[in-house]
Design a protein around this motif. Sequence first.
Motif, short mmCIF file in Angstrom:
data_model
loop_
_atom_site.label_atom_id
_atom_site.label_comp_id
_atom_site.label_asym_id
_atom_site.label_seq_id
_atom_site.Cartn_x
_atom_site.Cartn_y
_atom_site.Cartn_z
N VAL A 50 10.69 -4.78 -17.68
CA VAL A 50 11.03 -3.65 -18.54
C VAL A 50 10.34 -2.43 -17.95
O VAL A 50 9.11 -2.44 -17.75
CB VAL A 50 10.55 -3.89 -19.99
N THR A 51 11.11 -1.39 -17.65
CA THR A 51 10.50 -0.16 -17.13
C THR A 51 10.88 1.02 -18.02
O THR A 51 11.90 0.97 -18.72
CB THR A 51 10.92 0.13 -15.67
N ALA A 52 10.03 2.02 -17.99
CA ALA A 52 10.29 3.22 -18.80
C ALA A 52 9.72 4.42 -18.07
O ALA A 52 8.69 4.31 -17.39
CB ALA A 52 9.63 3.10 -20.17
N THR A 53 10.37 5.56 -18.21
CA THR A 53 9.79 6.80 -17.71
C THR A 53 10.22 7.96 -18.59
O THR A 53 11.30 7.92 -19.20
CB THR A 53 10.17 7.09 -16.24
N ARG A 54 9.36 8.95 -18.68
CA ARG A 54 9.68 10.17 -19.44
C ARG A 54 10.19 11.25 -18.50
O ARG A 54 10.42 12.37 -18.91
CB ARG A 54 8.41 10.69 -20.13
#
Length: 338
Positions: free
Chosen positions: A223-227
Amino acid sequence: MTQVGLVGVGRIGAFHAATLHALPGVEVVVADVQAGRAEALAASLGADWAPDVGALLDRRPAALVVATPTGSHAELIDRGVAAGIPVFCEKPAADTSARTLEIVNSVDKHGGRVQIGFQRRFDAGYAAARAEVGRGALGRVHTLRGQTCDPTPPPAAYIATSGGVFKDCSIHDFDAIRWVTGREVVSVFATGSARGEPFFAASGDVDTAAAVLRLDDDALATVTATRYHGAGYAVTLEVQGTHGTVGAGYDGSLPLRPVGNPPRTGVCTWPEGPPHPSFMSRFHEAYVRELQAFVDYAEGRAENPCTVADALEALYIAEACDLSRAENRPVTLAEVRR
Ligand SMILES: NC(=O)c1ccc[n+]([C@@H]2O[C@H](COP(=O)([O-])OP(=O)(O)OC[C@H]3O[C@@H](n4cnc5c(N)ncnc54)[C@H](O)[C@@H]3O)[C@@H](O)[C@H]2O)c1
């Protein structure tokens, strides 16, 4: 007419108010701690408003929607349950698993009806992926890849109260992975980096994060996330199995530009249109289906599609990721489960 009270008319609350206002047979009354905001939104929709939450609850609406910042969810859920009003609350149900567990127990004790807002359960792609897994079309599922990418960060004040990227952002992926596979997460290893605006580090948060999850059947998920996804808003889930692979969220507005395709396989022209600018356009239809499902649940016409117990499981995964990132080590869910 079903009268639905809505508290908190910020980014998502104003959007939900407009959605509810457009649902057939629904009448919405809005309130906000900044009463002028509620009044202005009500005027723009042609809806009604109340000067504060107490006045809203005094009207005994048939259902209550909570779209305030995360730290106030638990108290507002409690107030709705105590008044015997079915509640829809945006994710996460509360800012800690301890508080979420209290809500689970209180809902059980008082026979409360509370639905939590994980709208990916109402997205056509995620629902189709779940159906494919359920009918065995993919064979043995071994790998999942989920991502949530915001084009630009939310305001600094939002980050300060959001609970951090795993509780605020990746929690959607955690819920989706549980829901699509029907499996539970047993351990995580998570990390993150904060190279953008200084307010991320100042809040102890990161702007980019990655987690590896092990499920209880030994399938693995990343699971990856970036703003900081300047290309646009991107949310996808790939599910791979021994017989097949499916991907949710791969519509013509996914901001992913294939490069270097060899002529032999042709040139992919995707994306076909402008990228999704935010969650509001990407999940518009899912939010409509989600709120319709809540009205049906509140009116006794349908089952609860997403319980507080579900929210608690997703929050445990987020808390395990927070601990893993803080201590730079794998963390089992048993360590954070209460
Ligand atoms: N499901 C999703 O896709 C999604 C997307 C965005 C936000 N959210 C969730 O929705 C919640 C709200 O996020 P947002 O971005 O809309 O926040 P926001 O800050 O834009 O808006 C919050 C609103 O609530 C009001 N408010 C604050 N405390 C209040 C209280 N105690 N009583 C009444 N009103 C109060 C504020 O004045 C403001 O108008 C968060 O918990 C967030 O995690 C979910």
